[in-house]
Design a protein around this motif. Structure first.
Motif, PDB file in Angstrom:
ATOM      1  N   LYS A 160       0.856  -1.194   0.000  1.00  0.00           N
ATOM      2  CA  LYS A 160       0.000   0.000   0.000  1.00  0.00           C
ATOM      3  C   LYS A 160       0.892   1.244   0.000  1.00  0.00           C
ATOM      4  O   LYS A 160       1.742   1.404   0.885  1.00  0.00           O
ATOM      5  CB  LYS A 160      -0.909  -0.005   1.227  1.00  0.00           C
ATOM      6  CG  LYS A 160      -1.808  -1.222   1.338  1.00  0.00           C
ATOM      7  CD  LYS A 160      -2.543  -1.228   2.670  1.00  0.00           C
ATOM      8  CE  LYS A 160      -3.304  -2.505   2.893  1.00  0.00           C
ATOM      9  NZ  LYS A 160      -3.936  -2.556   4.229  1.00  0.00           N
ATOM     10  N   ASN A 161       0.692   2.100  -0.978  1.00  0.00           N
ATOM     11  CA  ASN A 161       1.532   3.300  -1.114  1.00  0.00           C
ATOM     12  C   ASN A 161       0.804   4.529  -0.589  1.00  0.00           C
ATOM     13  O   ASN A 161      -0.243   4.905  -1.101  1.00  0.00           O
ATOM     14  CB  ASN A 161       1.907   3.503  -2.582  1.00  0.00           C
ATOM     15  CG  ASN A 161       2.732   4.747  -2.790  1.00  0.00           C
ATOM     16  OD1 ASN A 161       3.524   5.120  -1.928  1.00  0.00           O
ATOM     17  ND2 ASN A 161       2.538   5.406  -3.925  1.00  0.00           N
ATOM     18  N   SER A 172       3.185  -0.158  -5.503  1.00  0.00           N
ATOM     19  CA  SER A 172       2.167  -1.134  -5.126  1.00  0.00           C
ATOM     20  C   SER A 172       2.505  -2.539  -5.632  1.00  0.00           C
ATOM     21  O   SER A 172       2.630  -3.484  -4.858  1.00  0.00           O
ATOM     22  CB  SER A 172       0.797  -0.700  -5.639  1.00  0.00           C
ATOM     23  OG  SER A 172      -0.174  -1.677  -5.336  1.00  0.00           O
ATOM     24  N   HIS A 208      -6.608  -4.244  -4.741  1.00  0.00           N
ATOM     25  CA  HIS A 208      -5.190  -4.032  -4.441  1.00  0.00           C
ATOM     26  C   HIS A 208      -5.005  -3.188  -3.175  1.00  0.00           C
ATOM     27  O   HIS A 208      -4.051  -3.377  -2.430  1.00  0.00           O
ATOM     28  CB  HIS A 208      -4.489  -3.364  -5.629  1.00  0.00           C
ATOM     29  CG  HIS A 208      -4.319  -4.277  -6.806  1.00  0.00           C
ATOM     30  ND1 HIS A 208      -3.757  -3.876  -7.988  1.00  0.00           N
ATOM     31  CD2 HIS A 208      -4.655  -5.575  -6.978  1.00  0.00           C
ATOM     32  CE1 HIS A 208      -3.745  -4.886  -8.836  1.00  0.00           C
ATOM     33  NE2 HIS A 208      -4.287  -5.924  -8.244  1.00  0.00           N
ATOM     34  N   VAL A 209      -5.926  -2.255  -2.961  1.00  0.00           N
ATOM     35  CA  VAL A 209      -5.912  -1.492  -1.707  1.00  0.00           C
ATOM     36  C   VAL A 209      -6.922  -2.175  -0.774  1.00  0.00           C
ATOM     37  O   VAL A 209      -8.098  -1.858  -0.758  1.00  0.00           O
ATOM     38  CB  VAL A 209      -6.281  -0.014  -1.935  1.00  0.00           C
ATOM     39  CG1 VAL A 209      -6.191   0.751  -0.627  1.00  0.00           C
ATOM     40  CG2 VAL A 209      -5.372   0.616  -2.990  1.00  0.00           C
TER      41      VAL A 209
END
Length: 494
Positions: A160-161, A172, A208-209
């Motif tokens: 997580k960026n 990511s 993805h998040v």
């Protein structure tokens, strides 16, 4: 009087070299038991690896892996990875509280007197008891062999960026891929590759998040024993990487700080590898590889979204930047196969095979076999799969050993070699079972349903269908329900 140690409900008897818990007696290998005593004597004190090796294995030359194996045995015995804390580059410490007591271990056992009226029946009862014990012991051995055949499965999730700006958009998936490449797979530990992880996340609809609470879904849908969640924050020259290493029963948390991403990723890789003692294969992250990671990240996003043309364009750019990036070449060939561009896929795969000697080689040969199947050249496909299996076995690539066996079974079934196909499918189930992959096992069982139906073995086919259905429902693999229903219709028609 002799001392005994009590910790986490276990009683450890130094002079008898046994461990007891709840009336059960547990025996441990002598060196592992000696290591346990050394840790118990100094609870919560960090003991260096060199000190432990020199003290316990002072009579023989050994490497660090022997110590790691004994630590693993103790963690498994006490059913906790937290019982022994790992301090990277420093050593180990017993993390739980320890009580020491003095007990009389020399008291002779009281004779067990059997009343006369019972002695007549004693001998038959002994034989019955021995028979029961033999069955139980055989069952235990069978279970133990199966458990030992299984391996640890590591899944690294996208990073997580939290850093604003476009300079870190690659993090990511790029940093995720870098971490995965840093970890080495062998027969004891399998690290799932980036493409596998993203496919899994897509199938279970995990963004993805993601949130920490959603990670449990991955345990259910895969054979994962360790899942890595991480988050990057801070700014250039002042990076912070928070991580959570998820086990099925607990979570280990940590925070790392560095001025550059290279050292930061290296530290996280060390933290991931520490419990298993896995070696690392870390390459430095420079400006070129950083840009390459960004291209790979964007290509993977497009690939998983089904935008194959865009993914292909990005992968071609990555191939020009990094000609020896075998994963990029493999994904490029995979996309070409999906588009039916078999000649181009063959050329790409052949070129990649000629320049690699890594675990990617087995995967490239597997794709080449897929091409030959689609071209109708089944004999060559089987020969390629035989080589792919050897390469996968050589590189301890258990996931692809399962894929290879399944594809071999498909070909043999098409050729009417039903017995050979059944053996191949059972091999696939065995390999997928080692890494506890419910998806692989379920799909292979559905292939067995079709195989047995084609032979008119409807009872066996229904049994395989029930097993596949149970797996899919238990692990909530909803995306496999269409496949299950398709086989159900075919089974009913048969």
């Amino acid at each position: 009087m002799s001392p005994v140690y009590i910790s986490q409900g276990f009683t450890i008897y130094p002079h008898r070299q046994i461990i007891e818990r709840g009336g059960e007696t547990i025996q441990v290998r002598p060196k592992t038991f000696a290591l346990l005593l050394l840790l118990l004597e100094k609870p919560r004190e960090v003991l260096s690896k060199r000190y432990l090796l020199d003290t316990i294995w002072d009579d023989v030359m050994v490497d660090e892996q022997v110590l790691v194996q004994s630590i693993r045995e103790l963690r498994k015995l006490f059913d906790s990875t937290e019982i022994i804390q790992t301090y990277p580059r420093k050593g180990y410490a017993w993390a739980a509280s320890v009580q020491q007591q003095l007990l009389d271990e020399q008291k002779p056992p009281q004779p067990f007197l059997i009343p006369l009226w019972r002695r007549t029946f004693a001998l038959p009862l002994v034989f019955v008891a021995l028979g029961v014990l033999a069955v139980v012991f055989y069952s235990f051995l069978s279970h133990t062999r199966y458990a030992e055949a299984q391996t640890e499965v590591v899944i690294v999730l996208p990073v997580k960026n939290q850093i604003s700006g476009t300079d870190h958009n690659w993090v990511s998936l790029g940093a995720m891929d870098q971490l995965i490449k840093s970890l080495v797979s062998d027969k004891k530990v399998q690290v799932m590759d980036t493409h596998y992880v993203l496919n899994l996340m897509q199938h279970i609809k995990l963004p993805h998040v993601y949130e920490t609470e959603q990670v449990a879904r991955i345990f259910s849908a895969s054979g994962a024993t360790l899942i890595v969640e991480s988050q990057l924050s801070g700014s250039v020259e002042d990076y912070r990487l928070d991580y959570k290493i998820h086990y099925k029963n607990h979570i280990e948390r940590g925070a790392l700080f560095e001025t550059n991403l290279t050292d930061l990723l290296r530290k996280l890789a060390e933290a991931i590898a520490a419990p298993s003692g896995q070696p690392l294969a870390i390459a430095d992250v420079n400006s070129t590889t950083t840009f390459g990671n960004e291209l790979m990240a964007r290509a993977l996003e497009k690939f998983d979204a089904g935008e194959l043309e865009l993914a292909q364009s990005l992968l071609l750019s990555l191939k020009q930047l990094e000609p020896d990036n075998i994963m990029a070449r493999r994904l490029l060939a995979d996309g070409l196969i999906r588009q039916g561009k078999l000649d181009l896929a063959t050329a790409e795969l052949t070129s990649a095979i000629n320049i690699t000697n890594t675990r990617e080689s087995a995967r490239l040969h597997f794709l080449l076999a897929q091409v030959r199947v689609q071209q109708g050249i089944t004999a060559e496909a089987l020969n390629i799969l035989a080589l792919a299996h050897q390469l996968a076995e050589l590189n301890s690539d258990i996931l692809y050993q399962g894929y290879i066996a399944q594809l071999r079974g498909n070909i043999q079934q098409q050729l009417g070699s039903f017995e050979a196909a059944e053996a191949s499918y059972k091999d696939a189930i065995k390999y997928h079972g080692i890494i506890r992959c419910p998806v692989g096992v379920s799909l292979t069982r559905l292939h067995l349903v079709n195989l047995f139906s084609a032979q008119g073995k409807m009872d066996v086919a229904r049994d395989e269908y029930a097993k596949a259905k149970h797996l899919i429902e238990t692990h909530q693999l909803d995306y496999l329900l269409p496949e299950l229903n398709k086989v159900k219709v075919s089974l009913a028609a048969g």
